[in-house]
Design a protein around this motif. Structure first.
Motif, PDB file in Angstrom:
ATOM      1  N   GLN A   1      52.292  44.423  33.285  1.00 45.90           N
ATOM      2  CA  GLN A   1      52.735  45.858  33.633  1.00 45.90           C
ATOM      3  C   GLN A   1      51.763  46.725  33.354  1.00 45.90           C
ATOM      4  OE1 GLN A   1      55.996  46.637  35.276  1.00 45.90           O
ATOM      5  NE2 GLN A   1      54.644  47.914  35.943  1.00 45.90           N
ATOM      6  N   ILE A   2      51.052  46.824  32.237  1.00 42.21           N
ATOM      7  CA  ILE A   2      50.079  47.669  31.847  1.00 42.21           C
ATOM      8  C   ILE A   2      48.683  47.441  32.805  1.00 42.21           C
ATOM      9  CG2 ILE A   2      48.412  48.450  30.193  1.00 42.21           C
ATOM     10  CD1 ILE A   2      50.958  48.260  28.084  1.00 42.21           C
ATOM     11  N   SER A   3      48.435  46.218  32.851  1.00 39.27           N
ATOM     12  CA  SER A   3      47.218  45.744  33.753  1.00 39.27           C
ATOM     13  C   SER A   3      47.461  46.464  35.052  1.00 39.27           C
ATOM     14  CB  SER A   3      47.065  44.415  33.596  1.00 39.27           C
ATOM     15  OG  SER A   3      46.923  43.724  32.374  1.00 39.27           O
TER      16      SER A   3
ATOM     17  N   ASN B   1      49.594  48.713  36.160  1.00 34.76           N
ATOM     18  CA  ASN B   1      49.367  50.160  36.210  1.00 34.76           C
ATOM     19  C   ASN B   1      48.168  50.886  36.170  1.00 34.76           C
ATOM     20  OD1 ASN B   1      52.247  50.188  36.039  1.00 34.76           O
ATOM     21  ND2 ASN B   1      52.502  51.027  34.386  1.00 34.76           N
ATOM     22  N   GLU B   2      47.235  49.947  35.282  1.00 38.41           N
ATOM     23  CA  GLU B   2      46.068  50.803  35.015  1.00 38.41           C
ATOM     24  C   GLU B   2      45.119  49.982  35.876  1.00 38.41           C
ATOM     25  OE1 GLU B   2      45.680  53.302  32.730  1.00 38.41           O
ATOM     26  OE2 GLU B   2      47.647  53.279  32.875  1.00 38.41           O
ATOM     27  N   SER B   3      45.236  49.261  37.008  1.00 37.40           N
ATOM     28  CA  SER B   3      44.415  48.773  37.954  1.00 37.40           C
ATOM     29  C   SER B   3      43.364  47.864  37.190  1.00 37.40           C
ATOM     30  CB  SER B   3      43.547  49.666  38.627  1.00 37.40           C
ATOM     31  OG  SER B   3      44.593  50.457  39.466  1.00 37.40           O
ATOM     32  N   LEU B   4      43.711  47.016  36.135  1.00 37.25           N
ATOM     33  CA  LEU B   4      42.850  46.127  35.608  1.00 37.25           C
ATOM     34  C   LEU B   4      42.997  44.588  36.115  1.00 37.25           C
ATOM     35  CD1 LEU B   4      43.849  47.080  31.864  1.00 37.25           C
ATOM     36  CD2 LEU B   4      42.163  47.864  33.317  1.00 37.25           C
ATOM     37  N   ARG B   5      41.758  44.140  36.347  1.00 40.20           N
ATOM     38  CA  ARG B   5      41.833  42.944  37.041  1.00 40.20           C
ATOM     39  C   ARG B   5      42.137  41.926  36.119  1.00 40.20           C
ATOM     40  NH1 ARG B   5      37.103  39.922  40.740  1.00 40.20           N
ATOM     41  NH2 ARG B   5      38.576  38.552  41.962  1.00 40.20           N
ATOM     42  N   PRO B   6      43.303  40.823  36.096  1.00 38.88           N
ATOM     43  CA  PRO B   6      43.618  39.924  35.295  1.00 38.88           C
ATOM     44  C   PRO B   6      42.640  38.448  35.637  1.00 38.88           C
ATOM     45  CG  PRO B   6      45.118  39.959  36.952  1.00 38.88           C
ATOM     46  CD  PRO B   6      44.115  40.958  37.261  1.00 38.88           C
TER      47      PRO B   6
ATOM     48  N   ASP C   1      45.023  28.547  23.128  1.00 40.66           N
ATOM     49  CA  ASP C   1      43.517  28.276  23.944  1.00 40.66           C
ATOM     50  C   ASP C   1      43.296  28.806  25.408  1.00 40.66           C
ATOM     51  OD1 ASP C   1      45.157  26.349  24.926  1.00 40.66           O
ATOM     52  OD2 ASP C   1      43.630  24.607  24.861  1.00 40.66           O
ATOM     53  N   ASP C   2      44.414  29.342  25.736  1.00 39.86           N
ATOM     54  CA  ASP C   2      44.396  30.066  26.939  1.00 39.86           C
ATOM     55  C   ASP C   2      44.405  31.590  26.654  1.00 39.86           C
ATOM     56  OD1 ASP C   2      44.856  27.729  28.505  1.00 39.86           O
ATOM     57  OD2 ASP C   2      46.996  27.772  28.495  1.00 39.86           O
ATOM     58  N   LEU C   3      43.631  32.183  27.379  1.00 31.78           N
ATOM     59  CA  LEU C   3      43.384  33.753  27.239  1.00 31.78           C
ATOM     60  C   LEU C   3      43.572  34.441  28.648  1.00 31.78           C
ATOM     61  CD1 LEU C   3      40.077  33.877  25.281  1.00 31.78           C
ATOM     62  CD2 LEU C   3      42.210  33.732  24.308  1.00 31.78           C
ATOM     63  N   ASN C   4      44.497  35.535  28.465  1.00 32.17           N
ATOM     64  CA  ASN C   4      44.491  36.423  29.614  1.00 32.17           C
ATOM     65  C   ASN C   4      44.068  37.702  29.599  1.00 32.17           C
ATOM     66  OD1 ASN C   4      45.590  37.498  32.091  1.00 32.17           O
ATOM     67  ND2 ASN C   4      47.395  37.827  31.252  1.00 32.17           N
ATOM     68  N   ILE C   5      42.789  37.786  30.051  1.00 32.26           N
ATOM     69  CA  ILE C   5      42.073  39.125  29.921  1.00 32.26           C
ATOM     70  C   ILE C   5      42.088  39.805  31.187  1.00 32.26           C
ATOM     71  CG2 ILE C   5      39.595  39.913  29.749  1.00 32.26           C
ATOM     72  CD1 ILE C   5      39.246  37.343  28.037  1.00 32.26           C
ATOM     73  N   ALA C   6      42.299  41.170  31.077  1.00 32.01           N
ATOM     74  CA  ALA C   6      42.398  42.047  32.096  1.00 32.01           C
ATOM     75  C   ALA C   6      41.409  43.332  31.923  1.00 32.01           C
ATOM     76  CB  ALA C   6      43.734  42.791  32.172  1.00 32.01           C
ATOM     77  N   THR C   7      40.521  43.541  32.764  1.00 28.54           N
ATOM     78  CA  THR C   7      39.269  44.440  32.517  1.00 28.54           C
ATOM     79  C   THR C   7      39.185  45.447  33.835  1.00 28.54           C
ATOM     80  OG1 THR C   7      37.651  43.174  33.644  1.00 28.54           O
ATOM     81  CG2 THR C   7      38.240  42.659  31.238  1.00 28.54           C
TER      82      THR C   7
ATOM     83  N   VAL D   1      51.262  32.761  37.713  1.00 21.01           N
ATOM     84  CA  VAL D   1      51.031  34.145  37.926  1.00 21.01           C
ATOM     85  C   VAL D   1      49.883  34.294  39.209  1.00 21.01           C
ATOM     86  CG1 VAL D   1      50.411  36.130  36.633  1.00 21.01           C
ATOM     87  CG2 VAL D   1      51.175  34.229  35.507  1.00 21.01           C
ATOM     88  N   SER D   2      50.614  35.350  39.955  1.00 19.42           N
ATOM     89  CA  SER D   2      49.928  35.825  41.012  1.00 19.42           C
ATOM     90  C   SER D   2      49.641  37.324  41.183  1.00 19.42           C
ATOM     91  CB  SER D   2      50.411  35.224  42.375  1.00 19.42           C
ATOM     92  OG  SER D   2      49.752  35.880  43.544  1.00 19.42           O
ATOM     93  N   ALA D   3      48.514  37.946  40.933  1.00 23.19           N
ATOM     94  CA  ALA D   3      48.282  39.406  41.144  1.00 23.19           C
ATOM     95  C   ALA D   3      47.747  39.933  42.408  1.00 23.19           C
ATOM     96  CB  ALA D   3      47.262  39.690  39.843  1.00 23.19           C
ATOM     97  N   LYS D   4      48.710  40.638  42.867  1.00 25.55           N
ATOM     98  CA  LYS D   4      48.455  41.617  44.085  1.00 25.55           C
ATOM     99  C   LYS D   4      47.949  43.009  43.442  1.00 25.55           C
ATOM    100  CE  LYS D   4      49.993  38.005  46.242  1.00 25.55           C
ATOM    101  NZ  LYS D   4      49.162  37.111  46.811  1.00 25.55           N
TER     102      LYS D   4
END
Length: 492
Positions: A34-36, A38-43, A137-143, A176-179
């Motif tokens: 949700q924060i990713s 809102n803040e337009s961070l690409r996952p 060992d799985d990382l979800n990174i949003a930047t 997970v699918s990000a639009k």
């Protein structure tokens, strides 16, 4: 795939070191996305190859440890291998790996979330540059786009990756699918492959009160655990049923199998039904809590006079861009949900609804603190004794959450369908002639709502979305939560 594993149970150091490694909760995962959004961070979704072996070296104060090699790793018979890095199978390997990641991200300027030890955040000038959620060992990174190359270079210099995907991938058991304006999560593959109705002998389903045989029980328990995973991750309508059926495991009947089969059939027929998070303005987002309770008292059964069913309390926490009303529809994101037996027996509807409402309010306030901590990092971490007070007690005095007048604290709304509780809260009158004990609970709720500036709404029972979380049979629910999924964008 295959990997070298050690017999960790033969480790002579077992019992002399810590082994617990945290995992992110469902509400942390949904809040992260949700924060990713809102803040337009690409996952980005990262899988680290043979992760444990890439951790920092083992530290065993009692001395070195060795292993006898197995076939297939190219070591001659009769030789020993000194273990200097965590290996799959060792009790402390998951924790060593987790600490390695925390140390690495802290070296890049990330800080750890106060309420979620698997969540790391990097800020610059009061703005989130990147955030990381660790799931073994799985990382979800949003930047933000301008920091992506820098972070990628640092990670690839330290670790070897199996995959690095953007926008769409599998993470923590869900797809997970990000639009640009939403994030969609579902478990269609797991549901269709793992969940199947339980088959009983011909005519068995007519014996609804009959206890299960040993074979039937094992099948029922296995299926229940599989459904439980879905109910806790992406399908809130299943959470109440699995909670109630799990509480009956000791005395499971054919009726319980029938209820589980109905739920499995529902999940399979709606396997592609997603959990959708919508994009909101972080400064104007509203938290909404809907709570409900089912049943009033349990009936004693058996020689031990045990309770068959006490009251089931449930709540659903949503995010929205405005307070819901009867005259308009509002887009919502489902962030958190839970269904569980109330902690004590109750003698009235008001008591059960008040306890469920109190738990919902507690989760709502916790998510407020989690959101504020990730977004701004101004939570006071120095005095943990304050955490036993209402949540505003653990905030710094200059934190916006301490003062509603600053205009920074996110608005929150609570929804109930019990008229007796609604009237007590609306009139700010906790007195109850029939239930003095509940008066104390209601008084605490009133004070908490006053301090948080929470808006109260009443919902007619047919529109209460938490209703299905208090039933053992999905066919008996009011269908409000399922309608919310069908509409995929609104709640009345």
């Amino acid at each position: 795939k295959s990997r070298w594993c050690l017999h960790g149970h033969q480790d002579t150091d077992t019992g002399t070191f810590e082994i617990f490694a945290p995992m992110p909760g469902t509400e942390a995962i949904t809040m992260f996305f949700q924060i990713s959004l809102n803040e337009s961070l690409r996952p980005g979704f990262l899988d680290i190859k043979n992760a444990f072996c890439q951790a920092d070296k083992l530290n065993r104060p009692r001395g070195k440890i060795y292993a006898i090699p197995c076939e297939g790793i190219g070591v001659e018979k009769g030789r020993l291998i000194e273990i200097i890095a965590p290996i799959y199978g060792l009790d402390d390997s998951p924790l060593r790996w987790h600490l390695t990641l925390i140390k690495f991200f802290e070296s890049l300027g990330f800080v750890r979330s106060l309420l979620e030890p698997c969540w790391m955040i990097k800020r610059s000038g009061g703005k989130i540059m990147a955030q990381v959620l660790i799931e073994v060992d799985d990382l979800n990174i949003a930047t933000v786009p301008e920091y992506l190359d820098t972070l990628q270079a640092a990670l690839k210099q330290r670790f070897i990756f199996g995959k690095w995907e953007h926008d769409t991938a599998d993470f923590a058991g869900r797809h997970v699918s990000a639009k640009p304006d939403k994030i969609i999560m579902h478990q269609e593959k797991y549901i269709l492959e793992k969940l199947h109705p339980i088959k009983l002998a011909k005519g068995r389903f007519s014996e609804r009160s009959s206890s299960l045989t040993e074979e039937e029980f094992e099948t029922f328990r296995s299926s229940l655990y599989k459904v439980n995973w879905v109910g806790h991750q992406t399908r809130p309508e299943a959470a109440g049923i699995v909670s109630i059926l799990a509480s009956r495991l000791k005395n499971a009947t054919v009726h319980d199998v029938s209820c589980l089969n109905k739920l499995i059939s529902h999940l399979r027929s709606t396997a592609n039904q997603p959990l959708i998070l919508h994009k909101f303005d972080s400064s104007k987002m509203i938290f909404i809590a809907a709570s409900d309770a089912g049943g009033v008292d349990g009936k004693p059964i058996g020689e031990l006079n045990e309770l068959q069913d006490t009251v089931q309390g449930a709540w659903v926490i949503l995010a929205a861009d405005r307070v819901p009303s009867a005259s308009s529809k509002t887009r919502v994101s489902i962030l958190s949900w839970r269904s569980a037996k109330l902690k004590r027996r109750v003698t009235s509807t008001l008591a059960s609804e008040a306890l469920a409402f109190s738990q919902a309010l507690g989760e709502l306030e916790r998510l407020q603190v989690m959101f504020r901590d990730v977004m701004h990092g101004d939570i006071n971490k120095t005095d943990w004794t304050l955490s036993i007070l209402p949540f505003v007690g653990i905030l710094k005095e200059d934190s916006a959450l301490c003062s509603k007048s600053k205009g920074e604290r996110l608005e929150q709304c609570t929804i109930v369908d019990a008229k007796s509780l609604y009237d007590s809260l609306k009139k700010e009158n906790p007195n109850s002639r029939q239930d003095r004990r509940t008066s104390i609970e209601v008084a605490i709720i009133i004070e908490s709502m006053q301090r948080s500036g929470s808006v109260l709404r009443w919902s007619p029972h047919p529109r209460m979305i938490a209703d299905v979380l208090t039933k053992d049979d999905i066919g008996k629910s009011n269908g409000a939560l399922e309608e919310l999924f069908k509409d995929r964008k609104s709640v009345v």
